[in-house]
Design an enzyme around this catalytic site. Structure first.
Site, PDB file in Angstrom:
ATOM      1  N   ARG A   8       0.275  -3.971 -10.774  1.00  0.00           N
ATOM      2  CA  ARG A   8       0.501  -3.328  -9.421  1.00  0.00           C
ATOM      3  C   ARG A   8       0.615  -3.851  -8.183  1.00  0.00           C
ATOM      4  NH1 ARG A   8      -4.142   0.415  -5.795  1.00  0.00           N
ATOM      5  NH2 ARG A   8      -2.485   1.136  -4.641  1.00  0.00           N
ATOM      6  N   HIS A   9       1.587  -3.581  -7.097  1.00  0.00           N
ATOM      7  CA  HIS A   9       1.789  -4.517  -5.915  1.00  0.00           C
ATOM      8  C   HIS A   9       0.534  -4.705  -5.255  1.00  0.00           C
ATOM      9  CE1 HIS A   9       1.002  -1.424  -3.317  1.00  0.00           C
ATOM     10  NE2 HIS A   9       1.834  -0.695  -4.261  1.00  0.00           N
ATOM     11  N   SER A  13      -0.284  -2.360   4.681  1.00  0.00           N
ATOM     12  CA  SER A  13      -1.238  -1.971   5.649  1.00  0.00           C
ATOM     13  C   SER A  13      -1.537  -0.537   5.450  1.00  0.00           C
ATOM     14  CB  SER A  13      -0.447  -2.141   7.015  1.00  0.00           C
ATOM     15  OG  SER A  13       0.710  -1.588   6.898  1.00  0.00           O
ATOM     16  N   GLU A  84       7.253   4.430  -7.177  1.00  0.00           N
ATOM     17  CA  GLU A  84       6.159   5.360  -7.348  1.00  0.00           C
ATOM     18  C   GLU A  84       6.592   6.993  -7.014  1.00  0.00           C
ATOM     19  OE1 GLU A  84       3.046   6.488  -7.595  1.00  0.00           O
ATOM     20  OE2 GLU A  84       2.180   5.005  -6.239  1.00  0.00           O
TER      21      GLU A  84
END
Length: 212
Positions: A8-9, A13, A84
């Site tokens: 997963r990345h 933010s 995604e």
């Protein structure tokens, strides 16, 4: 058997703010860049030979994969099928307010109904079909090899469910951690979880289960 290490990345933010990202091309924040560096150091020290390195074409995944590419000397290959889920009108919204701001789309997302459309985005069934087809294709391309693929939390959710035989509306018993290592074995059309949610390379704060 093909072994795929799904990553997963790192944190963004919008992860920290609880905003739904989908196909919005959000970059890593400072914490995410540090996670990517720690991940690359861990995998570089593992001594595992990898046949290829793939990444979703969204920046947050690609930026997580770049230190891996540099450290392992592997060409980074963009794979849009690892994106995604497209959340359409929900993208950019605060998860705590989506029922208020986009009630119909929020209800579609919450329902986990694979056939229910989501305005401007993918139905859950469309998303699931895309991910299964992409993973099967990667496994066929690299039969008998071990490869790396950097992707997203929603993608990992589909992968875990398919490997474990859990329905789309069933309870998920595992976390989807930023910069985690999640190992899957694929043999023919059969998937199995080999290891999940490994964040031993991250400090305690970095390893928090940040959503979405």
């Amino acid at each position: 058997m093909t072994e795929i290490w799904f990553i997963r990345h790192g944190e963004t933010s919008w992860n920290r703010e609880g905003r739904l990202q989908g196909w919005q091309d959000i970059d890593l924040n400072a914490a995410g860049r540090e996670q990517a560096a720690q991940l690359a150091a861990r995998i570089g020290a593992a001594g595992q030979a990898f046949g290829a390195l793939y990444s979703s074409d969204l920046r947050r995944a690609y930026a997580t994969a770049e230190p891996l590419s540099a450290g392992l000397g592997l060409r980074l290959r963009s794979e849009p099928g690892l994106r995604e889920r497209s959340y359409g009108v929900l993208e950019g919204l605060d998860l705590g307010r989506i029922d208020e701001l986009a009630p119909e789309a929020a209800a579609a997302r919450k329902s986990r109904d694979p056939h229910r459309p989501l305005e401007g985005g993918e139905s859950l069934g469309q998303f699931q079909a895309r991910i299964i087809a992409t993973v099967d294709d990667l496994a066929a391309r690299h039969s008998g090899e071990c490869i790396l693929a950097v992707t997203h939390g929603g993608v990992l959710d589909i992968i875990w469910r398919h490997a474990c035989g859990v329905t789309l509306d069933g309870e998920r018993a595992v976390p989807l951690l930023n910069a985690s290592i999640n190992r899957i074995g694929v043999e023919g059309r059969r998937w199995q979880v080999l290891e999940w949610g490994d964040v031993g390379h991250l400090d305690a704060e970095s390893a928090s289960d940040v959503v979405p």
